[in-house]
Design a protein around this motif. Structure first.
Motif, short mmCIF file in Angstrom:
data_model
loop_
_atom_site.label_atom_id
_atom_site.label_comp_id
_atom_site.label_asym_id
_atom_site.label_seq_id
_atom_site.Cartn_x
_atom_site.Cartn_y
_atom_site.Cartn_z
N LYS A 16 16.84 5.99 2.37
CA LYS A 16 17.34 4.96 1.44
C LYS A 16 16.40 4.76 0.26
CE LYS A 16 20.84 2.96 3.86
NZ LYS A 16 22.16 2.90 3.27
N GLU A 17 15.83 5.85 -0.23
CA GLU A 17 14.91 5.72 -1.37
C GLU A 17 15.69 5.18 -2.58
OE1 GLU A 17 11.85 8.38 -4.05
OE2 GLU A 17 12.86 9.32 -2.37
N PRO A 18 15.26 4.06 -3.16
CA PRO A 18 16.05 3.50 -4.26
C PRO A 18 15.79 4.24 -5.58
CG PRO A 18 14.20 2.06 -3.72
CD PRO A 18 14.11 3.24 -2.80
N ALA A 19 16.70 4.05 -6.54
CA ALA A 19 16.57 4.71 -7.84
C ALA A 19 15.29 4.24 -8.54
CB ALA A 19 17.79 4.40 -8.69
N VAL A 20 14.99 2.94 -8.44
CA VAL A 20 13.78 2.41 -9.06
C VAL A 20 12.71 2.24 -7.98
CG1 VAL A 20 12.78 0.41 -10.29
CG2 VAL A 20 15.11 1.19 -10.83
N THR A 21 11.65 3.06 -8.05
CA THR A 21 10.62 2.95 -7.00
C THR A 21 9.40 2.19 -7.50
OG1 THR A 21 9.80 5.10 -7.66
CG2 THR A 21 11.30 5.05 -5.78
N ASP A 22 9.37 1.87 -8.81
CA ASP A 22 8.25 1.10 -9.36
C ASP A 22 8.82 -0.06 -10.19
OD1 ASP A 22 5.95 0.15 -10.55
OD2 ASP A 22 5.73 1.85 -11.94
N ASP B 156 0.82 -1.22 0.00
CA ASP B 156 0.00 0.00 0.00
C ASP B 156 0.86 1.28 0.00
OD1 ASP B 156 1.17 -0.19 2.45
OD2 ASP B 156 -0.67 -0.22 3.64
N GLY B 157 2.12 1.14 -0.25
CA GLY B 157 2.99 2.32 -0.30
C GLY B 157 3.84 2.47 0.96
N SER B 158 3.62 1.60 1.96
CA SER B 158 4.38 1.80 3.20
C SER B 158 5.86 1.44 3.04
CB SER B 158 3.75 1.08 4.40
OG SER B 158 3.14 -0.09 4.02
N ALA B 159 6.19 0.53 2.12
CA ALA B 159 7.61 0.18 1.91
C ALA B 159 8.38 1.42 1.43
CB ALA B 159 7.74 -0.96 0.91
N LEU B 160 7.81 2.12 0.45
CA LEU B 160 8.49 3.30 -0.08
C LEU B 160 8.60 4.39 0.99
CD1 LEU B 160 9.81 4.81 -2.42
CD2 LEU B 160 7.55 5.52 -3.19
N GLU B 161 7.53 4.55 1.74
CA GLU B 161 7.53 5.55 2.81
C GLU B 161 8.67 5.25 3.80
OE1 GLU B 161 3.90 6.24 5.39
OE2 GLU B 161 3.18 6.57 3.33
N TYR B 162 8.78 3.97 4.16
CA TYR B 162 9.82 3.57 5.11
C TYR B 162 11.22 3.85 4.55
CZ TYR B 162 12.77 0.86 8.15
OH TYR B 162 13.77 0.49 9.01
N LEU B 163 11.43 3.49 3.29
CA LEU B 163 12.75 3.70 2.69
C LEU B 163 13.10 5.18 2.63
CD1 LEU B 163 12.51 0.98 -0.11
CD2 LEU B 163 14.06 0.93 1.85
N LYS B 164 12.09 6.01 2.36
CA LYS B 164 12.32 7.47 2.35
C LYS B 164 12.69 7.93 3.75
CE LYS B 164 9.41 9.12 -1.44
NZ LYS B 164 8.05 9.58 -1.76
#
Ligand code: X2X
Length: 358
Positions: free
Chosen positions: A299-305, A287-295
């Protein structure tokens, strides 16, 4: 009297100090951490995260160095357990798949469509790892004489092929597929009418370049995107047929030599590495929580999708509906039945109960 007590206290403190420095003086200058795929895989990045955390928290006293590409076992990924037991490897971020030939219980999460058949597959997996069945898995690992440190995740394994798309079991007939040298894979793909070829990961990529197989299966985020699988394959079959949990583990003697404080330090880094590794694995699938956590942790990765990345590079991604999963679930029943006997019906039942509570 007071002086005597103070002297005693000072002596005791000195003894503790001596003991502690003796223990850390005995530490190795480098601990080897084994990783099967490359540094850019999600698995490799999780290993680096863990090693960096331990080095930083210990102010450089504990130096864990990841060795990527299965180089500590000359590519033979299913030998890792043996080498950790012998002490040729100090730590491993191991996969259940590579250790399951020796520890039959670890085939649990490779039971075909067993976890994918749940409404929320990540919740189901977490319930296993945190539940009674997870404890049973940890015990099975430790029974071989190594230390279990904590879980992480390679991810649900999706099929990538040069021919396709694969929408129903019949579409798999005759497909030549690379799998790792773990028996349950041979059974699953043979049952589905495909032609599985056991090849170590260290040789698989060259094999893909040469087109010796029609496809392979590995997690999208962790392996398929970092290896740019679209160079060889045009179809991704997102059926989530099994998951590959990873776990941090150490040689028992190496582990026992750490002070209690350093054991805590290493365990706390493993807790953070689990959160990081799972976020990398689940990115774009939740639901988007993985990306939120990485941010949040910077540690936001180059490829987010990651799935979008496959499509952008010309791949057709077939995302399975529950009805499609059910068809494959039914087609692989006999494999689950056979392997339930090998894994242990009690463990499989405990996992079913854990998943129900998710
Ligand atoms: O061999 C594989 O496919 C890999 C890299 O995913 C494992 O080590 C299980």
């Amino acid at each position: 009297m007071k002086v005597k007590l103070l002297c005693k206290a000072a002596l005791a403190l000195a003894a503790v100090g001596l003991f502690a420095s003796a223990a850390s003086a005995a530490y190795k200058s480098e601990y080897k951490l084994s990783v099967v795929p490359g540094a850019s895989s999600g698995w490799g990045q999780t290993a680096t995260f863990f090693a960096d955390c331990v080095r930083k928290k210990s102010n450089g006293r504990i130096n864990i160095k990841p060795y990527f590409g299965a180089q500590l076992m000359a590519g033979k990924q299913t030998s890792e357990l043996l080498l950790v037991r012998r002490g040729a490897i100090d730590f491993a971020l191991a996969s259940t798949i590579n250790w399951s030939p020796q520890i039959k219980e670890l085939n649990l999460t490779a039971l075909p469509f067993f976890i994918a058949n749940n409404p929320d597959r990540y919740k189901a997996l977490d319930a296993i790892e945190k539940g009674k069945s997870g404890k049973m898995l940890e015990q099975a690992i430790e029974k071989t004489g190594v230390k279990f440190i904590g879980w992480s995740e390679n991810g649900f394994r999706e099929l990538t092929t040069s021919k396709g798309p694969i929408e129903k079991p019949e579409d798999m007939k005759g497909m030549k597929l690379r799998v790792c040298g773990t028996p349950i894979f041979i059974d699953i793909f043979t049952k589905l009418g495909a032609n599985p070829q056991a090849i170590n990961w260290s040789e698989a990529v060259t094999g893909f370049q040469q087109g010796i197989v029609d496809g392979q299966e590995n997690p999208t985020n962790g392996i398929n995107v970092p290896t740019k699988v679209w160079q060889w394959h045009k179809y991704s079959t997102d059926w989530h047929y099994m998951i590959d949990p990873l776990f941090f583990t150490a040689n028992k003697k190496v582990w026992d030599e750490f002070t209690p404080e350093d054991k805590e330090l290493i365990l706390s880094c493993a807790v953070n590495a689990e959160l990081y590794g799972k976020a990398l694995s689940r990115l774009g699938n939740d639901d988007g929580s993985a990306l939120e956590y990485l941010k949040k942790i910077g540690k936001e990765p180059a490829v987010t999708d990651p799935k979008g990345e496959l499509r952008k590079n010309g791949m057709t991604v077939t995302e399975y509906t529950p009805a499609m999963v059910k068809e494959f679930y039914d087609a692989t029943k006999s494999v689950r039945d056979d392997w339930t006997k090998k894994i242990g019906p009690d463990l499989v039942k405990a996992a079913e109960e854990d998943m129900k509570s998710a």
